[in-house]
Design an enzyme around this catalytic site. Structure first.
Site, mmCIF file in Angstrom:
data_model
loop_
_atom_site.group_PDB
_atom_site.id
_atom_site.type_symbol
_atom_site.label_atom_id
_atom_site.label_comp_id
_atom_site.label_asym_id
_atom_site.label_seq_id
_atom_site.Cartn_x
_atom_site.Cartn_y
_atom_site.Cartn_z
ATOM 1 N N TYR A 96 -67.797 -53.302 -18.924
ATOM 2 C CA TYR A 96 -68.294 -52.176 -19.736
ATOM 3 C C TYR A 96 -69.782 -51.964 -19.318
ATOM 4 O O TYR A 96 -70.208 -50.567 -19.752
ATOM 5 C CB TYR A 96 -68.303 -52.438 -21.044
ATOM 6 C CG TYR A 96 -68.065 -51.185 -21.897
ATOM 7 C CD1 TYR A 96 -66.888 -50.433 -22.249
ATOM 8 C CD2 TYR A 96 -69.167 -50.269 -22.528
ATOM 9 C CE1 TYR A 96 -66.747 -49.298 -22.927
ATOM 10 C CE2 TYR A 96 -69.265 -49.429 -23.203
ATOM 11 C CZ TYR A 96 -68.064 -48.816 -23.746
ATOM 12 O OH TYR A 96 -67.816 -47.498 -24.244
ATOM 13 N N LYS A 134 -59.022 -63.387 -21.328
ATOM 14 C CA LYS A 134 -57.793 -63.444 -19.887
ATOM 15 C C LYS A 134 -58.300 -64.811 -19.047
ATOM 16 O O LYS A 134 -58.426 -64.403 -18.022
ATOM 17 C CB LYS A 134 -57.881 -62.057 -19.401
ATOM 18 C CG LYS A 134 -56.969 -62.019 -18.479
ATOM 19 C CD LYS A 134 -55.712 -61.554 -19.156
ATOM 20 C CE LYS A 134 -54.454 -61.653 -17.907
ATOM 21 N NZ LYS A 134 -53.172 -61.460 -18.793
ATOM 22 N N ASP A 186 -53.662 -60.022 -23.749
ATOM 23 C CA ASP A 186 -52.219 -59.066 -23.742
ATOM 24 C C ASP A 186 -51.452 -59.640 -24.892
ATOM 25 O O ASP A 186 -50.799 -58.812 -25.645
ATOM 26 C CB ASP A 186 -51.745 -59.217 -22.396
ATOM 27 C CG ASP A 186 -51.702 -60.496 -21.605
ATOM 28 O OD1 ASP A 186 -52.467 -61.507 -22.352
ATOM 29 O OD2 ASP A 186 -51.180 -60.676 -20.555
ATOM 30 N N ASP A 222 -63.830 -52.990 -26.883
ATOM 31 C CA ASP A 222 -63.569 -51.275 -26.932
ATOM 32 C C ASP A 222 -62.253 -51.244 -26.858
ATOM 33 O O ASP A 222 -61.996 -50.228 -27.901
ATOM 34 C CB ASP A 222 -64.206 -51.037 -25.490
ATOM 35 C CG ASP A 222 -64.171 -49.393 -25.379
ATOM 36 O OD1 ASP A 222 -64.743 -48.720 -26.251
ATOM 37 O OD2 ASP A 222 -63.540 -48.839 -24.228
#
Ligand code: NAI
Length: 333
Positions: free
Chosen positions: A125, A172, A205, A229
């Protein structure tokens, strides 16, 4: 005691509309606050040659606190985001977004009450990108021990102060073993300093799927910047949308309070935006400033208007415009 000065940044699109509404409520509370207006956003580029004038950053630094409307950023090309710039220059390293069901706002779940704690300074980001050769772009995901440790500590300390029972680190690291692996290591280390708070981990996920299936089982989520975000908006959707979710960007000495939503170009200028999110952000601001009773008074007025359910804005199926909704909040104070 001298009044405290708050920097007010109206922002773009619906920013000035929701800010005017929020300031009306703050003024009705007759608080020992002065407001200093400064510019930022896409609509002031012609005036300053930038979307984040130095004098705005200096004012927030001087006052230590700002209330900000959303600022627009073009997709692809153009200047870097004023938001990212402000967070970086003031080192507002943590983003705090409480996501709570609102009375009478019908959604799939009734008792969502979770907090998204998002690292605000690094990861993808940060937008560190460059063209290697035409047709090939490199985007850098920087994760540091320093930033990951301080956001983890922020999440645990916030949890402890607010009686929260569980912190979930989101990652992740099965794929990004080094970067997300480091983030997780830092969260694990900090978690050992807080044995009274349960600590666990979810792969991003799977977390998204679990949140959609049953968000009530989560308490505090701590995430790196980009995941934070995305998950913030997902969580906003669980409680009625972007119109009702507040936020704060907090550093060591400075804090900027702003709603999670953007400039809403589709409804800007129509006077129909829902100002609740910015009003709730200013409740967080009053709390941060130590004005706890006033924060509670404003929070109760918002709760009352929603509980009665008579006055609500179009995004929540009502017919009230921004002014009518604000009148109802002021009457409920
Ligand atoms: P958005 O949040 O502006 O709008 C998404 C949808 O939610 C739209 O349909 C909009 O009408 C609705 N919505 C948002 N806030 C609302 C409110 N208070 N009342 C009623 N409806 C509301 O997101 P979008 O379209 O992705 O972004 C528009 C611009 O805002 C972009 O330039 C983006 O960069 C910027 N943005 C700025 C943020 C900030 O300054 N903190 C945060 C998010 C986006």
């Amino acid at each position: 005691m001298a009044n405290r000065t708050v920097t007010i940044i109206n922002g773009d699109g619906i920013g000035p509309e929701v800010m005017a509404a929020t300031l009306r409520v703050l003024e009705a509370l007759e608080l020992p606050l002065d407001f200093e207006y400064k510019d930022a956003g896409a609509e002031v580029i012609a005036k300053y040659g930038t979307n984040l004038p130095d004098e705005t950053v200096e004012a927030v630094l001087r006052n230590g606190v700002a209330l900000k409307g959303p600022t627009g950023t073009v997709v692809g090309g153009g200047l870097p985001s004023a938001n990212v710039g402000l967070r970086k220059r003031l080192d507002l390293y943590s983003s705090l977004r409480p996501v709570k069901s609102v009375p009478n706002v019908k959604t799939r779940y009734e008792d969502v009450d979770l907090v998204v704690v998002r690292e605000n300074t690094e990861s993808l980001y940060a937008g560190l990108e460059h063209i290697i050769v035409p047709g090939v772009v490199e985007s850098l995901k920087i994760i540091t021990e320093k930033a990951s440790t301080r956001i983890a500590r922020f999440a645990f300390e916030h949890s402890k102060r607010h009686g929260r029972k569980r912190v979930t680190a989101v990652h992740k690291a099965n794929i990004m073993k080094l970067s997300d692996g480091l983030f997780l290591d830092c969260c694990r280390k900090v978690s050992r300093e807080f044995p009274e708070i349960k600590y666990d981990e979810f792969i991003i996920d799977n977390l998204c799927m679990q949140l959609v299936k049953d968000p009530t089982k989560f308490d505090v989520l701590v995430l790196e910047n980009l995941y934070g975000d995305i998950v913030s908006d997902l969580c906003a959707g669980l409680v009625g949308g972007l119109g009702v979710v507040p936020g704060a960007n907090i550093g060591e000495r400075t804090a900027v309070f702003e709603a999670v939503h953007g400039t809403a170009p589709d409804i800007a200028g129509k006077g129909i935006a829902n100002p609740t999110a910015l009003m709730m952000s200013s409740v967080m601001m009053l709390d941060w400033l130590g004005m706890r009773d006033e924060a509670k008074r404003m929070q109760s007025a918002i709760q009352k208007v929603y509980t009665e359910g008579k006055v609500r804005t179009g995004d929540l199926g009502g017919t009230a415009n921004t002014r009518e909704f604000t009148d109802a909040i002021i009457a409920a104070l």
